[in-house]
Design a protein around this motif. Structure first.
Motif, PDB file in Angstrom:
ATOM      1  N   UNK A  52     -32.962  29.076 -26.193  1.00  0.00           N
ATOM      2  CA  UNK A  52     -31.978  28.545 -25.205  1.00  0.00           C
ATOM      3  C   UNK A  52     -30.814  27.513 -25.487  1.00  0.00           C
ATOM      4  N   UNK A  53     -31.200  26.820 -26.339  1.00  0.00           N
ATOM      5  CA  UNK A  53     -29.992  25.957 -26.761  1.00  0.00           C
ATOM      6  C   UNK A  53     -29.159  26.415 -27.595  1.00  0.00           C
ATOM      7  N   UNK A  54     -29.671  27.411 -28.402  1.00  0.00           N
ATOM      8  CA  UNK A  54     -28.789  28.137 -29.555  1.00  0.00           C
ATOM      9  C   UNK A  54     -27.881  28.789 -28.780  1.00  0.00           C
ATOM     10  N   UNK A  55     -27.629  28.742 -27.381  1.00  0.00           N
ATOM     11  CA  UNK A  55     -26.585  29.556 -26.616  1.00  0.00           C
ATOM     12  C   UNK A  55     -25.804  28.443 -26.155  1.00  0.00           C
ATOM     13  N   UNK A  56     -26.102  27.245 -26.252  1.00  0.00           N
ATOM     14  CA  UNK A  56     -25.485  25.907 -25.815  1.00  0.00           C
ATOM     15  C   UNK A  56     -24.742  25.255 -26.813  1.00  0.00           C
ATOM     16  N   UNK A  57     -23.490  24.464 -26.153  1.00  0.00           N
ATOM     17  CA  UNK A  57     -23.021  23.618 -27.175  1.00  0.00           C
ATOM     18  C   UNK A  57     -23.654  22.374 -27.208  1.00  0.00           C
ATOM     19  N   UNK A  58     -24.547  22.038 -26.751  1.00  0.00           N
ATOM     20  CA  UNK A  58     -25.498  20.650 -26.848  1.00  0.00           C
ATOM     21  C   UNK A  58     -26.516  21.101 -27.807  1.00  0.00           C
ATOM     22  N   UNK A  59     -26.759  19.886 -28.479  1.00  0.00           N
ATOM     23  CA  UNK A  59     -27.927  19.606 -29.271  1.00  0.00           C
ATOM     24  C   UNK A  59     -29.257  19.199 -28.591  1.00  0.00           C
ATOM     25  N   UNK A  60     -30.342  19.891 -28.976  1.00  0.00           N
ATOM     26  CA  UNK A  60     -31.658  19.820 -28.410  1.00  0.00           C
ATOM     27  C   UNK A  60     -32.220  18.750 -29.079  1.00  0.00           C
ATOM     28  N   UNK A  61     -32.856  17.762 -28.514  1.00  0.00           N
ATOM     29  CA  UNK A  61     -33.282  16.422 -29.051  1.00  0.00           C
ATOM     30  C   UNK A  61     -34.707  16.749 -28.947  1.00  0.00           C
ATOM     31  N   UNK A  62     -35.372  16.774 -27.859  1.00  0.00           N
ATOM     32  CA  UNK A  62     -37.003  16.569 -27.434  1.00  0.00           C
ATOM     33  C   UNK A  62     -37.262  17.963 -26.793  1.00  0.00           C
ATOM     34  N   UNK A  63     -38.343  18.348 -27.156  1.00  0.00           N
ATOM     35  CA  UNK A  63     -39.090  19.432 -26.287  1.00  0.00           C
ATOM     36  C   UNK A  63     -40.376  19.087 -25.777  1.00  0.00           C
ATOM     37  N   UNK A  64     -40.761  19.023 -24.516  1.00  0.00           N
ATOM     38  CA  UNK A  64     -41.892  18.768 -23.941  1.00  0.00           C
ATOM     39  C   UNK A  64     -42.545  19.925 -23.215  1.00  0.00           C
ATOM     40  N   UNK A  65     -43.943  20.163 -23.291  1.00  0.00           N
ATOM     41  CA  UNK A  65     -44.665  21.338 -22.413  1.00  0.00           C
ATOM     42  C   UNK A  65     -45.515  20.463 -21.675  1.00  0.00           C
ATOM     43  N   UNK A  66     -45.306  20.198 -20.271  1.00  0.00           N
ATOM     44  CA  UNK A  66     -45.794  19.396 -19.388  1.00  0.00           C
ATOM     45  C   UNK A  66     -46.720  20.391 -18.622  1.00  0.00           C
ATOM     46  N   UNK A  67     -48.084  19.913 -18.867  1.00  0.00           N
ATOM     47  CA  UNK A  67     -48.804  20.700 -17.827  1.00  0.00           C
ATOM     48  C   UNK A  67     -49.456  20.057 -17.130  1.00  0.00           C
ATOM     49  N   UNK A  68     -49.858  20.421 -15.857  1.00  0.00           N
ATOM     50  CA  UNK A  68     -50.378  19.756 -14.795  1.00  0.00           C
ATOM     51  C   UNK A  68     -51.751  20.279 -14.366  1.00  0.00           C
ATOM     52  N   UNK A  69     -52.746  19.459 -14.045  1.00  0.00           N
ATOM     53  CA  UNK A  69     -54.292  19.934 -13.838  1.00  0.00           C
ATOM     54  C   UNK A  69     -54.227  19.295 -12.380  1.00  0.00           C
ATOM     55  N   UNK A  70     -55.162  20.144 -11.777  1.00  0.00           N
ATOM     56  CA  UNK A  70     -55.582  19.503 -10.276  1.00  0.00           C
ATOM     57  C   UNK A  70     -57.040  18.959 -10.542  1.00  0.00           C
ATOM     58  N   UNK A  71     -57.192  17.831 -10.037  1.00  0.00           N
ATOM     59  CA  UNK A  71     -58.598  17.450 -10.051  1.00  0.00           C
ATOM     60  C   UNK A  71     -59.266  17.226  -8.802  1.00  0.00           C
ATOM     61  N   UNK A  72     -60.446  17.939  -8.599  1.00  0.00           N
ATOM     62  CA  UNK A  72     -61.250  17.972  -7.423  1.00  0.00           C
ATOM     63  C   UNK A  72     -62.606  17.372  -7.642  1.00  0.00           C
ATOM     64  N   UNK A  73     -63.150  16.743  -6.529  1.00  0.00           N
ATOM     65  CA  UNK A  73     -64.472  16.287  -6.701  1.00  0.00           C
ATOM     66  C   UNK A  73     -65.175  17.460  -6.062  1.00  0.00           C
ATOM     67  N   UNK A  74     -66.254  17.823  -6.845  1.00  0.00           N
ATOM     68  CA  UNK A  74     -67.170  18.888  -6.590  1.00  0.00           C
ATOM     69  C   UNK A  74     -68.461  18.698  -6.193  1.00  0.00           C
ATOM     70  N   UNK A  75     -68.867  17.382  -5.874  1.00  0.00           N
ATOM     71  CA  UNK A  75     -70.002  16.955  -5.138  1.00  0.00           C
ATOM     72  C   UNK A  75     -70.200  17.151  -3.682  1.00  0.00           C
TER      73      UNK A  75
END
Length: 75
Positions: A52-75
């Motif tokens: 994606x940033x190969x097509x941009x004029x800007x320099x990519x500094x950091x990449x984050x893969x943010x994953x979200x989990x739902x926590x549920x109480x199963x009792x």
């Protein structure tokens, strides 16, 4: 109490530099792409960010893969 973690969502977060401020400090911005496949391989997500940033004029500094989990109480 038994807590169960369930994958919920994932996002690709890219931090890039748009310039240099006074004193030489980098000016950065962040771009987030939501609805990324949770089980996508880390390498594929990383490669996508750089493609994606190969097509941009800007320099990519950091990449984050943010994953979200739902926590549920199963009792």
């Amino acid at each position: 109490m038994a807590v169960v973690s369930t994958p919920s969502s994932a996002a690709l977060v890219m931090v890039y530099q748009t310039g240099v401020g006074t004193g030489g400090t980098p000016i950065t911005r962040q771009l987030t792409l939501n609805n990324i496949i949770y089980t996508a391989p880390d390498q594929a997500v990383y490669d996508a960010a750089y493609a994606i940033f190969g097509l941009s004029q800007y320099s990519l500094i950091d990449v984050f893969f943010r994953k979200t989990n739902e926590l549920t109480d199963e009792t």
